[in-house]
Design an enzyme around this catalytic site. Structure first.
Site, PDB file in Angstrom:
ATOM      1  N   HIS A  93      35.565  36.173  29.733  1.00  7.11           N
ATOM      2  CA  HIS A  93      35.548  35.549  28.004  1.00  7.11           C
ATOM      3  C   HIS A  93      33.946  35.708  28.588  1.00  7.11           C
ATOM      4  O   HIS A  93      33.088  34.709  28.761  1.00  7.11           O
ATOM      5  CB  HIS A  93      36.866  34.826  27.836  1.00  7.11           C
ATOM      6  CG  HIS A  93      36.131  34.104  26.669  1.00  7.11           C
ATOM      7  ND1 HIS A  93      35.368  33.923  25.852  1.00  7.11           N
ATOM      8  CD2 HIS A  93      37.063  34.880  25.570  1.00  7.11           C
ATOM      9  CE1 HIS A  93      35.241  33.496  24.620  1.00  7.11           C
ATOM     10  NE2 HIS A  93      35.879  34.391  23.930  1.00  7.11           N
ATOM     11  N   GLU A 141      33.331  41.997  22.006  1.00 13.51           N
ATOM     12  CA  GLU A 141      33.130  40.538  21.280  1.00 13.51           C
ATOM     13  C   GLU A 141      31.360  40.296  21.475  1.00 13.51           C
ATOM     14  O   GLU A 141      31.187  40.108  22.578  1.00 13.51           O
ATOM     15  CB  GLU A 141      33.794  39.066  21.713  1.00 13.51           C
ATOM     16  CG  GLU A 141      35.872  39.391  21.512  1.00 13.51           C
ATOM     17  CD  GLU A 141      35.708  37.830  21.521  1.00 13.51           C
ATOM     18  OE1 GLU A 141      36.134  37.495  21.182  1.00 13.51           O
ATOM     19  OE2 GLU A 141      35.470  37.234  22.944  1.00 13.51           O
TER      20      GLU A 141
HETATM   21  O1  G3P Z   1      38.331  34.832  21.994  1.00 16.22           O
HETATM   22  C1  G3P Z   1      37.430  34.761  20.925  1.00 16.22           C
HETATM   23  C2  G3P Z   1      36.932  34.257  20.280  1.00 16.22           C
HETATM   24  O2  G3P Z   1      35.917  34.777  21.602  1.00 16.22           O
HETATM   25  C3  G3P Z   1      35.532  34.586  18.864  1.00 16.22           C
HETATM   26  O3  G3P Z   1      35.619  33.172  18.352  1.00 16.22           O
HETATM   27  O4  G3P Z   1      35.557  31.112  16.823  1.00 16.22           O
HETATM   28  O5  G3P Z   1      34.322  33.501  16.544  1.00 16.22           O
HETATM   29  O6  G3P Z   1      36.724  33.861  16.226  1.00 16.22           O
HETATM   30  P1  G3P Z   1      35.641  33.252  17.002  1.00 16.22           P
END
Ligand code: G3P
EC number: 5.3.1.1
Length: 222
Positions: A93, A141
């Site tokens: 992550h 992400e």
């Molecule tokens: O692992 C999920 C995360 O990193 C995304 O966070 O708060 O933007 O949904 P968020």
């Protein structure tokens, strides 16, 4: 066609530990039952066992180390995660980055124990590299959008499209998730329309006054 996955990362938010983790898992289980959509939770390590015991939704660790049982003080042993009832694990992550060698070792350990693997990546090139390790999922992400309240689906759909393409160029048996700022049914639908199999998200659900209401909205267009 793999059924879509909504994976809620509880991180180390105050609103995501202990009784609050239980509350979010209750909402996830109820909405999963109502909607037929698979909704998983990735709690802190301390909450793995209680959640896996009390709920039937899939529970994921937030990290494992690619080690075998032995003298590794302070590491997260994949066997212990499996025994705690985890269905799978996040690896690499953005908030728990690993070296490529560590990611490979963690994926290998998870496969040995039949833990589902979700390898997180930050761009198109790392998505392709992660796919080469043959995890179950690569989760793209963009770090700058994590926790920002701005959805990757709307702010940077191109990174999703290109990551799916990059992963497909390496293997056709690795599914893609996307995350960062996911907060509505529209965000989830865009992600799926771009070729992903689901979303990884945190703050919109974990910090919500009514997590079930947000989850119902997230699955509303599926
Ligand atoms: O692992 C999920 C995360 O990193 C995304 O966070 O708060 O933007 O949904 P968020």
């Amino acid at each position: 066609m793999v059924s879509p996955l909504i994976l809620i990362n509880l991180k180390t938010y105050q609103e995501g530990i202990g009784g609050s983790a239980h509350r979010i898992a209750t909402a996830a289980e109820n909405v999963a039952k109502e909607s037929g959509v698979t909704i998983g939770v990735a709690p802190s390590f301390m909450d793995l066992r209680p959640l896996s015991t009390h709920f039937s939704i899939p529970v994921y660790a937030q990290h494992i180390d690619g080690i075998t049982p032995g003298a590794h003080t302070g590491y997260i042993l994949p066997e212990a995660v499996k025994l705690a009832g985890a269905h799978g694990t996040l690896i690499n992550h953005s908030e728990r980055r690993l070296t490529l060698a560590d990611i490979e070792a963690a994926v290998a350990a998870a496969k040995r124990l039949q833990l589902e693997t979700v390898v997180c990546t930050n761009n198109v090139a790392t998505s392709a590299a992660a796919a080469a390790l043959a995890p179950d999922y690569v989760a793209i992400e963009p770090p700058e959008l994590i926790g920002s309240g701005v959805s990757v689906s709307k702010a940077d759909p191109e990174i999703i499209r290109r990551s799916v393409e990059a992963v497909r160029g390496v293997r056709d048996d690795v599914q893609v998730l996307t995350g960062a700022g996911i907060q509505s049914g529209d965000c989830v639908k865009i992600a799926l329309d771009l070729g992903t199999q689901g979303v990884l998200l945190a703050s919109s659900v974990v910090k919500a006054d009514d997590p079930a209401a947000v989850l119902r909205e997230l699955v509303s267009l599926l």
